[in-house]
Scaffold this active site. Structure first.
Site, PDB file in Angstrom:
ATOM      1  N   ASP A   9       0.513  -0.878   0.324  1.00 58.73           N
ATOM      2  CA  ASP A   9       0.392  -0.112  -0.369  1.00 58.73           C
ATOM      3  C   ASP A   9       0.927   1.434   0.022  1.00 58.73           C
ATOM      4  O   ASP A   9       2.104   1.202   0.583  1.00 58.73           O
ATOM      5  CB  ASP A   9      -1.012  -0.117   1.010  1.00 58.73           C
ATOM      6  CG  ASP A   9      -1.729   1.379   1.512  1.00 58.73           C
ATOM      7  OD1 ASP A   9      -2.624   1.441  -0.153  1.00 58.73           O
ATOM      8  OD2 ASP A   9      -2.133   1.748   2.515  1.00 58.73           O
ATOM      9  N   SER A  10       0.321   1.965  -0.635  1.00 60.75           N
ATOM     10  CA  SER A  10       1.039   3.910  -0.186  1.00 60.75           C
ATOM     11  C   SER A  10       1.372   4.118   1.424  1.00 60.75           C
ATOM     12  O   SER A  10       2.168   4.589   1.587  1.00 60.75           O
ATOM     13  CB  SER A  10       0.324   4.943  -0.730  1.00 60.75           C
ATOM     14  OG  SER A  10      -0.873   4.837   0.274  1.00 60.75           O
ATOM     15  N   CYS A  72      -4.427  -0.980  -2.259  1.00 57.47           N
ATOM     16  CA  CYS A  72      -4.313   0.201  -2.102  1.00 57.47           C
ATOM     17  C   CYS A  72      -5.342   0.624  -3.619  1.00 57.47           C
ATOM     18  O   CYS A  72      -5.096  -0.208  -5.152  1.00 57.47           O
ATOM     19  CB  CYS A  72      -2.811   0.503  -2.306  1.00 57.47           C
ATOM     20  SG  CYS A  72      -3.366   2.470  -2.798  1.00 57.47           S
ATOM     21  N   GLU A 157      -3.705   9.549   7.730  1.00 49.04           N
ATOM     22  CA  GLU A 157      -2.518   9.271   7.850  1.00 49.04           C
ATOM     23  C   GLU A 157      -1.236  10.068   8.665  1.00 49.04           C
ATOM     24  O   GLU A 157      -0.590   9.464   9.549  1.00 49.04           O
ATOM     25  CB  GLU A 157      -1.884   9.460   6.338  1.00 49.04           C
ATOM     26  CG  GLU A 157      -1.433   8.802   5.047  1.00 49.04           C
ATOM     27  CD  GLU A 157      -1.112   7.394   5.492  1.00 49.04           C
ATOM     28  OE1 GLU A 157       0.348   7.549   5.658  1.00 49.04           O
ATOM     29  OE2 GLU A 157      -0.838   6.549   5.519  1.00 49.04           O
ATOM     30  N   CYS A 191     -10.894   2.471  -0.609  1.00 46.14           N
ATOM     31  CA  CYS A 191     -10.228   3.658  -0.098  1.00 46.14           C
ATOM     32  C   CYS A 191      -9.762   2.572   0.962  1.00 46.14           C
ATOM     33  O   CYS A 191     -10.216   2.435   2.069  1.00 46.14           O
ATOM     34  CB  CYS A 191     -10.074   4.849  -0.335  1.00 46.14           C
ATOM     35  SG  CYS A 191      -8.534   5.235   0.425  1.00 46.14           S
ATOM     36  N   HIS A 193      -7.839   2.792   3.363  1.00 49.38           N
ATOM     37  CA  HIS A 193      -7.537   3.822   4.495  1.00 49.38           C
ATOM     38  C   HIS A 193      -9.186   4.458   5.502  1.00 49.38           C
ATOM     39  O   HIS A 193      -8.507   4.821   6.566  1.00 49.38           O
ATOM     40  CB  HIS A 193      -6.106   5.187   3.836  1.00 49.38           C
ATOM     41  CG  HIS A 193      -5.650   5.462   4.317  1.00 49.38           C
ATOM     42  ND1 HIS A 193      -4.968   4.746   3.547  1.00 49.38           N
ATOM     43  CD2 HIS A 193      -4.501   5.770   4.631  1.00 49.38           C
ATOM     44  CE1 HIS A 193      -3.862   4.976   3.308  1.00 49.38           C
ATOM     45  NE2 HIS A 193      -3.178   5.312   3.831  1.00 49.38           N
TER      46      HIS A 193
HETATM   47  N1  DGL Z   1      -4.906   3.493   0.756  1.00 51.99           N
HETATM   48  C1  DGL Z   1      -5.563   3.489  -0.870  1.00 51.99           C
HETATM   49  C2  DGL Z   1      -6.037   3.124  -1.424  1.00 51.99           C
HETATM   50  O1  DGL Z   1      -6.908   2.372  -1.548  1.00 51.99           O
HETATM   51  C3  DGL Z   1      -5.310   5.194  -0.189  1.00 51.99           C
HETATM   52  C4  DGL Z   1      -4.286   6.438  -1.286  1.00 51.99           C
HETATM   53  C5  DGL Z   1      -3.136   7.123  -1.085  1.00 51.99           C
HETATM   54  O2  DGL Z   1      -2.162   6.760  -1.057  1.00 51.99           O
HETATM   55  O3  DGL Z   1      -3.849   7.809  -1.518  1.00 51.99           O
HETATM   56  O4  DGL Z   1      -6.645   4.198  -2.174  1.00 51.99           O
END
Ligand code: DGL
Length: 273
Positions: A9-10, A72, A157, A191, A193
């Site tokens: 993931d990011s 992600c 975050e 998403c 997050h």
């Molecule tokens: N968890 C990522 C997603 O599902 C987040 C993306 C991000 O880094 O903006 O899109």
């Protein structure tokens, strides 16, 4: 040689999916990588998300991973197809990289009675139209209303998910989505997050609207994939070992990751050039 499954993931968000994967498939070894130093990906260009994601996928391959899950949505929407179709055949044709959008699109229509589904994601995910296209393939009768919530990933975050200011931005996006389609009875958190904001999301939703997080859906789909692909399943090491890497500060990662993963995590630093 047997190898762990890579989960990417990011940043922290993919841990919400990873948690479900480990609960459903505890027998395998896994390596999780969060590219926290370059997160969020949500507002970045296709080219940048592809470049970053491919770099991380190649790192997993160097660790010996045969199977990588892009946990992600943004990276799945903006980089996965190019990686699968253009990069993999040249660099590692026998390895597999899977995302989170298709498995979610395959089942999301089953949750809605009104056949109106709301999809909340990052700008990148929403602009890619991936959910519209994929849901339409499996459920042509479903009307999808999408909305980008560009502030939700930074809020999560940066650890502000519980603060009062967050209520304003949770309510704002939900109101906007429901004003666009009053018949929505199912909202997909597209998403990884966003499940961290679940409590606040539920607080501002009228009764009768369900909120769906992807973790369990993706975990079930992976279970099914490994069942259907014994040639891949046989290449995965089975020791129940979890390793965590971050491109940013590992002590920060270890501290914050517990919230997403549900138990303490010890991370190591990865320096990407
Ligand atoms: N968890 C990522 C997603 O599902 C987040 C993306 C991000 O880094 O903006 O899109």
């Amino acid at each position: 040689m047997l190898s762990p499954i890579g989960v990417f993931d990011s940043g922290y968000g993919g841990l919400t999916v990873f948690k479900s994967i480990v609960a459903a498939l505890p027998q395998y070894d896994y390596i999780y990588l969060g590219d926290n130093a370059r997160a969020p990906y949500g507002n970045r260009s296709f080219e940048t998300v592809h470049e970053y994601t491919l770099q991380c996928v190649e790192w997993f391959f160097e660790q010996g991973c045969e199977l990588v899950i892009i946990a992600c949505n943004t990276a799945s929407a903006k980089a996965l197809r190019t990686i699968q179709q253009q990069d993999l055949p040249g660099i590692a044709p026998e390895k597999r990289v899977l995302g989170v959008i298709r498995p979610t699109a395959e089942v999301i229509g089953n949750y809605s009675k009104t056949r109106h589904v709301g999809v909340l994601g990052t700008r990148g995910t929403v602009n890619s139209q991936s959910y519209l296209i994929e849901i339409n393939k499996f459920f042509p009768d479903i009307k999808v209303e999408q909305l980008a919530c560009p502030l939700w990933v930074p809020i999560v975050e940066y650890g502000e998910y519980n603060s009062e200011g967050t209520d304003f931005f949770v309510k704002k996006y939900l109101d906007q989505l429901l004003a666009a389609d009053k018949d929505i009875d199912t909202i997909l958190l597209a998403c990884t997050h966003y499940p961290i904001l679940m409590e606040k999301i539920k607080k501002y939703l009228p009764t009768g609207i369900s909120v769906i997080a992807q973790g369990d859906i993706v975990a079930e789909s992976l279970k099914d994939y490994l069942h259907r692909h014994p040639e891949m399943e046989n290449r995965i090491s089975k020791g129940g070992k979890l390793s965590f890497y971050t491109t940013d500060d590992p002590s920060d990662f270890s501290e914050h990751a517990t919230l997403f993963f549900g138990r303490p995590v010890e991370a190591q630093h990865l320096h990407l050039q």
